[in-house]
Design a protein around this motif. Structure first.
Motif, short mmCIF file in Angstrom:
data_model
loop_
_atom_site.label_atom_id
_atom_site.label_comp_id
_atom_site.label_asym_id
_atom_site.label_seq_id
_atom_site.Cartn_x
_atom_site.Cartn_y
_atom_site.Cartn_z
N ARG A 138 43.15 49.32 36.83
CA ARG A 138 43.57 47.93 36.72
C ARG A 138 43.73 47.32 38.11
O ARG A 138 43.26 46.20 38.37
N ASP A 139 44.32 48.09 39.03
CA ASP A 139 44.50 47.58 40.38
C ASP A 139 43.15 47.31 41.04
O ASP A 139 42.97 46.30 41.70
N LYS A 140 42.21 48.25 40.83
CA LYS A 140 40.88 48.06 41.43
C LYS A 140 40.22 46.81 40.86
O LYS A 140 39.54 46.07 41.56
N LEU A 141 40.42 46.61 39.56
CA LEU A 141 39.83 45.45 38.89
C LEU A 141 40.37 44.15 39.46
O LEU A 141 39.64 43.19 39.66
N VAL A 142 41.68 44.17 39.72
CA VAL A 142 42.31 42.96 40.27
C VAL A 142 41.71 42.66 41.65
O VAL A 142 41.37 41.52 41.97
N VAL A 143 41.53 43.71 42.46
CA VAL A 143 40.94 43.54 43.79
C VAL A 143 39.53 42.96 43.67
O VAL A 143 39.16 41.99 44.33
N LEU A 144 38.74 43.56 42.75
CA LEU A 144 37.36 43.09 42.54
C LEU A 144 37.33 41.63 42.10
O LEU A 144 36.53 40.84 42.57
N GLN A 145 38.23 41.31 41.16
CA GLN A 145 38.27 39.96 40.63
C GLN A 145 38.59 38.96 41.75
O GLN A 145 37.98 37.90 41.83
N ASN A 146 39.52 39.35 42.62
CA ASN A 146 39.86 38.49 43.74
C ASN A 146 38.67 38.28 44.67
O ASN A 146 38.42 37.18 45.13
N GLU A 147 37.92 39.37 44.89
CA GLU A 147 36.74 39.26 45.75
C GLU A 147 35.70 38.35 45.12
O GLU A 147 35.04 37.56 45.80
#
Lengths: 387, 111
Positions: A138-147
């Protein structure tokens, strides 16, 4: 090897500590589990606060100072990712229910059956491993989404927003991006002798690959278009550059138009893109012919033909992407070319901003609540009536 | 989206149905890759039941065509619905991938 799984055992009976260490000795020796002990809820909370690497709590219910049920309520405040197993008297359903309702992961009963306890610990461990994986995904997804959001903003920031009018023409372009990073773009260029270059394009697919390919397409187009009045030659050059090392077979469909205000002539080449429309003064619309071009980036060494038509005073040239014609409504119908022509008939405005707005409004009204799945982009050029 | 593969003599016929868009283009690519063997010499992409294909799907068709070209195999598409045919014509991909009206015509074109 991974750290041993750290378990805090809370019980006021002093016998439990040596018994636990003895019965679990193989797991302790194998480095699987590490046991620490407390004798009441207060002591347990103190340990949890001091040691932030405790994964699991096994606690008795009846203890002096702070009982197990109160402790259960306090644990999530220290760390919501700790899992608790409660030890209750056999058949004490009331306390078991209370413990479960307060967030216990499981329970075991007295007298302790160590085989059952072992299974319970294993189950808790595997649950925690999955839980932590899910949290980290989930954390990785949030980072990706922000990018992706940043990429999307960068993409939009390179689109022209100023459209200087000429004495007898005006043009305007806008894009309504889809939630995902899409691949539409448009560009407007001031060429010599008062000519202007207008481009609309759609890159295959979505997301980061499309965004990268879009950036590269736009740069190549700008480079090729400066100092070249022949749209066919411009597309040939851009295609040639995009075909180099394009193993991923990304492609871009593109219409490039050169407008000469002196004559009202539109010279255009179409590389696999939706056919632009001309709205006539009587409200009817016709498609510009396909010029036989292939989407760019796919087949090297091909020529792109161009054609010339005259935009009469009062006529409008409308470039658009398939986000317009393929917009869906809740009945899975497409907006389609016919509806687009109807919108153009209904708006007699010769202000390109208003024409664009009418198209976006038309698409939005048609789609209703159906989410937009593709970028919607329009570029409109109007030749004034009086010229 | 579903890809069914059939062998008609020397020819591999891949029948795709449903919609191919950005959400399942990767599945489409995997299904194609799985169906095509390195030993195949003639492949027909039968699109009779393909109702929609987006640019992401077209990209996969191009990748498949490129791979087949590399292994020296003949290939063609056939039986395109009017909507899918329109996509092929507008994008110009009908000039890269031979398109035929029927499966027989596609197989016949291999000679």
């Amino acid at each position: 090897m991974a750290q041993p799984f750290k378990i805090l055992v809370v019980d006021d009976e002093p016998d439990l500590e040596p018994l636990m260490l003895q019965r679990m000795r193989r797991h302790i020796r194998a480095g699987e589990y590490d046991f620490v002990f407390a004798h009441n809820g207060i002591e347990a909370l103190e340990r949890l606060q001091q040691e932030d690497d405790i994964d699991m709590v096994i606690s008795d219910i009846n203890m002096p100072q702070m009982d197990g049920l109160t402790l259960l309520e306090q644990i999530p405040k220290v760390d919501p990712n700790i899992r608790s197993v409660i030890i209750s008297a056999y058949g004490d359903m009331k306390n078991i229910r209370t413990a479960m309702n307060r967030g216990a992961f499981d329970f075991v009963t007295k007298p302790l059956d160590f085989d059952d306890l072992r299974i319970t610990i294993e189950r808790t461990v595997s649950h925690l491993v999955e839980w932590r994986d899910a949290l980290s995904s989930r954390d990785k997804l949030v980072v990706l989404q922000n990018e992706l959001d940043v990429a999307s903003k960068m993409q939009q920031s390179i689109l022209p927003t100023l459209f200087p009018a000429g004495p007898d023409y005006r043009y305007f372009a806008s894009m309504e991006p889809a939630r995902n990073v899409g691949g539409d773009f448009y560009d407007t260029l001031r060429l010599d002798e008062g000519r202007i270059g207008l481009a609309i394009a759609d890159v295959s697919g979505k997301g980061v690959p499309a965004a990268l390919f879009m950036m590269s397409s736009r740069t190549q187009l700008k480079g090729a278009a400066i100092g070249n009045h022949y749209p066919g030659a411009v597309l040939r050059e851009v295609n040639q550059l995009l075909c180099q090392d394009n193993d991923t077979m990304m492609f871009v469909t593109l219409v490039y138009v050169v407008y000469d205000p002196a004559s009202g002539e539109i010279t255009f080449a179409n590389g696999g893109h939706n056919q632009p429309l001309i709205r006539h003064t009587d409200g009817s619309s016709t498609l510009l012919p396909l010029t036989g071009g292939i989407a760019l980036g796919v087949a090297p060494d091909i020529d792109y033909d161009q054609e010339t038509v005259t935009l009469a005073p009062g006529e409008a040239l409308v470039l658009y992407t398939d986000g317009v014609t393929e917009a869906m409504n809740s009945a899975d119908e497409e907006f389609g070319l016919e509806r687009l022509c109807e919108v153009l008939t209904a708006t007699s405005s010769d202000d390109p901003r208003e024409v664009n707005q009418a198209i976006f409004d038309g698409v939005r009204a048609f789609a209703g609540g159906t989410p937009q799945s593709d970028d919607i982009t329009c570029l409109t050029l109007c030749r004034s009536r009086g010229s | 989206m579903n890809v069914e593969s059939r062998r008609e003599g020397e020819n591999l016929v891949l029948i795709t149905d449903g919609r191919v868009d950005g959400t399942n283009a990767t599945d489409f690519q995997d299904a194609m890759k799985q169906a095509i063997q390195a030993s195949d010499t003639a492949v027909v992409l039968d699109f009779e039941n393909l109702t929609y294909i987006s640019s992401a799907g077209l990209r996969v068709v191009l990748l498949v065509a490129k791979d087949l070209q590399r292994q020296g195999a003949k290939f063609a598409a056939c039986s395109l619905s009017s909507t899918v045919k329109e996509v092929f014509v507008i994008s110009g991909f009908d000039k890269i991938i031979p398109v035929h009206d029927t499966q027989e015509a596609a197989i016949g074109s291999f000679g």
